[in-house]
Design a protein around this motif. Structure first.
Motif, PDB file in Angstrom:
ATOM      1  N   PRO A 180      20.367   7.760 -59.621  1.00  0.00           N
ATOM      2  CA  PRO A 180      21.323   6.702 -59.269  1.00  0.00           C
ATOM      3  C   PRO A 180      22.760   7.149 -59.516  1.00  0.00           C
ATOM      4  O   PRO A 180      23.035   7.879 -60.480  1.00  0.00           O
ATOM      5  N   ILE A 181      23.650   6.698 -58.681  1.00  0.00           N
ATOM      6  CA  ILE A 181      25.046   7.098 -58.822  1.00  0.00           C
ATOM      7  C   ILE A 181      25.610   6.647 -60.167  1.00  0.00           C
ATOM      8  O   ILE A 181      26.472   7.313 -60.750  1.00  0.00           O
ATOM      9  N   GLU A 182      25.084   5.524 -60.705  1.00  0.00           N
ATOM     10  CA  GLU A 182      25.549   5.045 -62.013  1.00  0.00           C
ATOM     11  C   GLU A 182      25.244   6.052 -63.114  1.00  0.00           C
ATOM     12  O   GLU A 182      26.032   6.221 -64.048  1.00  0.00           O
ATOM     13  N   GLU A 183      24.098   6.727 -63.004  1.00  0.00           N
ATOM     14  CA  GLU A 183      23.734   7.732 -63.999  1.00  0.00           C
ATOM     15  C   GLU A 183      24.661   8.945 -63.917  1.00  0.00           C
ATOM     16  O   GLU A 183      24.987   9.573 -64.927  1.00  0.00           O
ATOM     17  N   ILE A 184      25.079   9.289 -62.705  1.00  0.00           N
ATOM     18  CA  ILE A 184      26.010  10.414 -62.527  1.00  0.00           C
ATOM     19  C   ILE A 184      27.354  10.068 -63.148  1.00  0.00           C
ATOM     20  O   ILE A 184      27.981  10.896 -63.825  1.00  0.00           O
ATOM     21  N   LEU A 220      34.046   5.882 -60.836  1.00  0.00           N
ATOM     22  CA  LEU A 220      33.154   5.763 -59.680  1.00  0.00           C
ATOM     23  C   LEU A 220      33.775   6.321 -58.412  1.00  0.00           C
ATOM     24  O   LEU A 220      33.107   7.031 -57.642  1.00  0.00           O
ATOM     25  N   LYS A 221      35.045   6.001 -58.166  1.00  0.00           N
ATOM     26  CA  LYS A 221      35.704   6.484 -56.947  1.00  0.00           C
ATOM     27  C   LYS A 221      35.742   8.012 -56.899  1.00  0.00           C
ATOM     28  O   LYS A 221      35.515   8.622 -55.851  1.00  0.00           O
ATOM     29  N   LEU A 277      33.594  13.291 -54.922  1.00  0.00           N
ATOM     30  CA  LEU A 277      32.984  14.594 -55.212  1.00  0.00           C
ATOM     31  C   LEU A 277      31.611  14.714 -54.553  1.00  0.00           C
ATOM     32  O   LEU A 277      31.246  15.771 -54.030  1.00  0.00           O
ATOM     33  N   LEU A 278      30.852  13.628 -54.547  1.00  0.00           N
ATOM     34  CA  LEU A 278      29.545  13.632 -53.895  1.00  0.00           C
ATOM     35  C   LEU A 278      29.690  13.869 -52.399  1.00  0.00           C
ATOM     36  O   LEU A 278      28.888  14.596 -51.794  1.00  0.00           O
ATOM     37  N   SER A 279      30.707  13.279 -51.799  1.00  0.00           N
ATOM     38  CA  SER A 279      30.906  13.470 -50.358  1.00  0.00           C
ATOM     39  C   SER A 279      31.238  14.927 -50.037  1.00  0.00           C
ATOM     40  O   SER A 279      30.776  15.469 -49.021  1.00  0.00           O
ATOM     41  N   LYS A 280      32.021  15.577 -50.895  1.00  0.00           N
ATOM     42  CA  LYS A 280      32.344  16.993 -50.688  1.00  0.00           C
ATOM     43  C   LYS A 280      31.098  17.860 -50.824  1.00  0.00           C
ATOM     44  O   LYS A 280      30.876  18.786 -50.033  1.00  0.00           O
TER      45      LYS A 280
END
Length: 297
Positions: free
Chosen positions: A34-38, A46-47, A52-55
């Motif tokens: 989950p993104i919350e764990e990251i 979060l933003k 970074l995830l999109s890159k």
């Protein structure tokens, strides 16, 4: 994608590596992290994590799932970069070259490393990508986390091969083990060329050299388990044997069968190509002859 790994490695930022480490770490507990764990692991807002995830997704280093919740996981290319980053930080490698070998269960890169820029290779294991055949992971080790089978298979295969090289080098002619991280091994480059691609002027001498290495290996408590003309390099000084992730010990239930197959593969090859005749049973007896230096791993 593989050919672009050196370029992608140079473009990845420390924060992006932190994101990959977070996903790798949390994959122990989630099929899709989950993104919350990251966010919790990295302590980035979060933003920034979303950016970074999109890159990373653009470079095809992570996979996204949004069927039940927004989650992520990494695959081999990201795992490659994490191992390479560890080697660079340790000073094991200084420069990454081109791919010099691709097999069903590994990819090999040319590289330089150490303070003298020594030429080395980086072997990236790929066992879990197609099968779980050569690496047995007990169910209690992975539990129900079957999505991790590729990670465990590749990591354990690399660790097993590295351990074999450490046990054998330098008594046996194998590549020098230099470093191991995750599913990757840094080792010296094998000297010469593959036996399968060579035309030998003194084939009897080379056969004796290879059989001598088999005997030395057995004396150190190891049997290759998959020996053939495709994992033996020959050079003016002798031979060098590579590819050890499937090795077994003489205490294995089928040790004699594997030892006989290794010897038979080599002797049969020399018979086919050079018409050399050898008594396989006599060779096996010679190898099995008691050795006071026998070590069981």
């Amino acid at each position: 994608m593989l050919e672009n790994i050196p370029e992608i490695f140079l473009s990845i930022t420390d924060k992006e590596f932190r994101i990959l480490v977070a996903i790798e770490n949390k994959m122990k507990f989630y099929e899709w992290v989950p993104i919350e764990e990251i966010v919790n692991f990295t302590r980035f807002d979060l933003k920034e994590v979303e950016y970074l995830l999109s890159k990373l997704a653009q470079n095809k280093l992570i996979h996204r799932n949004d069927k039940t919740y927004e989650g992520y996981r990494i695959y081999f290319e990201a795992y490659d970069l994490l191992a390479l980053n560890a080697f660079v930080k340790r000073g094991t490698i200084n420069a990454l070259g081109e791919i010099i070998g691709i097999g069903k269960e590994s990819i090999v890169f040319d590289a330089t490393g150490g303070i003298i820029d020594r030429r080395v290779i980086i072997k990236l294991h790929r066992e879990g990508k197609s099968s779980f055949r050569h690496v047995r992971v007990k169910r209690e080790t992975t539990g129900e986390r079957r999505h991790l089978s590729w990670l465990y298979a590749a990591r354990l295969a690399a660790k097993k091969e590295y351990d074999a090289l450490v046990a054998l080098y330098p008594q046996v002619s194998v590549p020098e083990p230099i470093d191991n991280n995750r599913h990757a091994i840094v080792m010296s480059m094998a000297k010469g060329q593959l036996l399968a691609h060579s035309r030998l002027d003194e084939p009897d001498w080379y056969l004796d050299e290879i059989l001598s290495q088999i005997k030395k290996t057995y004396g150190l408590g190891i049997i290759h388990g998959d020996l053939s003309e495709f994992n033996i390099f020959v050079n003016p000084e002798g031979c060098e044997i590579i590819d050890w992730p499937q090795f077994i010990t003489p205490s294995h239930a089928n040790a004699n069968e594997f030892l006989k197959r290794d010897i038979d593969n080599v002797v049969s090859y020399f018979n086919r190509k050079y018409r050399i005749q050898r008594d396989i049973e006599e060779i096996i007896k010679t190898v099995l002859r008691k050795n006071k230096n026998m070590v069981y791993h």
